[in-house]
Design an enzyme around this catalytic site. Sequence first.
Site, PDB file in Angstrom:
ATOM      1  CD  GLU A 240      -2.825  -0.912   2.465  1.00  0.00           C
ATOM      2  OE1 GLU A 240      -3.887  -0.325   2.241  1.00  0.00           O
ATOM      3  OE2 GLU A 240      -2.490  -1.325   3.593  1.00  0.00           O
TER       4      GLU A 240
ATOM      5  CG  ASP B 291      -5.032  -3.403   9.343  1.00  0.00           C
ATOM      6  OD1 ASP B 291      -6.258  -3.426   9.577  1.00  0.00           O
ATOM      7  OD2 ASP B 291      -4.523  -2.695   8.449  1.00  0.00           O
TER       8      ASP B 291
ATOM      9  CG  HIS C  67      -7.190  -8.449   4.003  1.00  0.00           C
ATOM     10  ND1 HIS C  67      -8.513  -8.720   4.203  1.00  0.00           N
ATOM     11  CD2 HIS C  67      -7.028  -7.151   4.360  1.00  0.00           C
ATOM     12  CE1 HIS C  67      -9.129  -7.636   4.661  1.00  0.00           C
ATOM     13  NE2 HIS C  67      -8.246  -6.676   4.771  1.00  0.00           N
TER      14      HIS C  67
HETATM   15  C1  BG6 Z   1      -8.275  -3.118   5.467  1.00  0.00           C
HETATM   16  C2  BG6 Z   1      -7.186  -2.669   6.392  1.00  0.00           C
HETATM   17  O1  BG6 Z   1      -8.850  -4.320   5.913  1.00  0.00           O
HETATM   18  O2  BG6 Z   1      -7.761  -3.306   4.157  1.00  0.00           O
HETATM   19  C3  BG6 Z   1      -6.548  -1.397   5.892  1.00  0.00           C
HETATM   20  O3  BG6 Z   1      -7.728  -2.457   7.687  1.00  0.00           O
HETATM   21  C4  BG6 Z   1      -6.088  -1.554   4.452  1.00  0.00           C
HETATM   22  O4  BG6 Z   1      -5.447  -1.007   6.700  1.00  0.00           O
HETATM   23  C5  BG6 Z   1      -7.209  -2.126   3.586  1.00  0.00           C
HETATM   24  O5  BG6 Z   1      -5.690  -0.277   3.958  1.00  0.00           O
HETATM   25  C6  BG6 Z   1      -6.711  -2.483   2.194  1.00  0.00           C
HETATM   26  O6  BG6 Z   1      -7.795  -2.831   1.390  1.00  0.00           O
HETATM   27  P1  BG6 Z   1      -7.745  -2.665  -0.200  1.00  0.00           P
HETATM   28  O7  BG6 Z   1      -9.036  -3.218  -0.659  1.00  0.00           O
HETATM   29  O8  BG6 Z   1      -7.570  -1.195  -0.464  1.00  0.00           O
HETATM   30  O9  BG6 Z   1      -6.558  -3.440  -0.655  1.00  0.00           O
END
Ligand code: BG6
Length: 490
Positions: free
Chosen positions: A210, A229, A234
Amino acid sequence: MTEEFELIIFGGDGDLSYRKIYPALYHRLNEGQISKNVRILAVSRKPYEIEDFRQKVKSEILSYVKDANIKIVDQLISLISNGRIDTNKGEECAVTKSWFLESTDYVRVFYLATPAVVFGSISKYLDKMQYITAKSRVVLEKPLGKNLESSEQINDEVAKYFKEEQIYRIDHYLGKETVQNLMVLRFANNIFESSWNAKDIDNVQITVAESIGVGTRGAFYDQYGALRDMVQNHLLQLLCLIAMEPPVNLEADEVRDEKLKVLKALRFYTPETINENTVRGQYTRGGSDTDPLPSYLEDIEKFSSKTETFVALKANIDNWRWGGVPFYLRTGKRMPHRYSEIIINFKKVPHNIFPDKKNVESNRLTVRLQPDEKIELLQMVKVPGPGGYRYKPYALELDYADHFEHRFPEAYERLLMDVVRGNQTLFMRRDEVKASWEWIESITKNWETNNVSNVLYEADSWGPGGDILEEDHKWAKSHHVKRLEEKQKG
Ligand code: BG6
């Protein structure tokens, strides 16, 4: 079109609701998937006059949805009512019985977009008021607790009032189009399955990078860090989809049984193995010299924080299919750009018959999850021309945008509709959550035992993930990322 339903959103004026839930409802209404008779009740702690609240929802939708159709937005906000609750003391709730339809024939979705600590008290309140019907479902947002104990406690509390078949634990990565395509890629293409194992695969890499920092979520994030987190949910879900055995069908429990087996086969870390197989990091100031990005500590204005904003792990799955294949996982904030990729590095050919031995690269399958969804298959190709064999790696690229003109629905659109339809396949079952926390605790506890501290990395850099890679492995990137980086360098 789905059947009519009642949606009650706790945390209805929270960030998640504005960013994800209302835009998802807008898109589904716009695409004619939900009926104009759907009823939405937004419950918040702050009191609002209904018209003020609707206008707020409208302006938030317009800020998140590009070129939104105003007529549909107006239609959506007209379906919204609002109520008040003090979620700390479930009793002080002003969600009146009169809002609910008398018939209990409707699907009733309680969406808890609040901190998990109040899931129990909200569920208790709903039970006390006899709002929970046989057709009710409850949606729980992550993070479900901070460790195994708190997660079990939350699950226990909710389980007093809702059956497991009524509980939908969200991991929004499972709702992403490209994540779902992992199932199709693996189980609708025969060519991959026969080499999807330790005999042919050298290592697997999952990167979720990110570019953003922690933004306004600093106070929340600081209690969790990258491991809890992002990895606990994920990244582990992605790993499960890559590593699981083919389920016999797509029934929720068939798929979740297979994912659970993977989680249970993950090798626990010990004080002896934790240091060389895991790295945690925290970003410091970095980026341009003239206008540097702030450090994590500056972002959260708490200068003693030891929370990690980056983590890289070498994981092992101790089962027949994956014995000896490292799964490298990494995720971090403030990386040079945002991208998520899964890379399957195949083994080298067993014997090279060509004279130019050094240049035979291994095949590599890259699934690029976001942004610019793609699949790449790297293969060796002969360079045309006489004078012996010269060859080069080339990537066969399947770019989603070239083939599918449709807007990709956001994960929340699908997930919300799946809740209404009663399909739990893309939601985490309680035993999955438990197994993933058990494994995560073998990291957190051993970090503590061995006093493993953060390696500092500059904002706008790739972080310290190299330390865990085995000799002759390196983090791979798709051609797409390489091209992007070359372009940026000019
Ligand atoms: C969330 C986290 O679950 O997923 C965040 O709490 C993160 O910290 C986000 O930024 C990322 O999601 P995506 O869909 O933008 O990859």
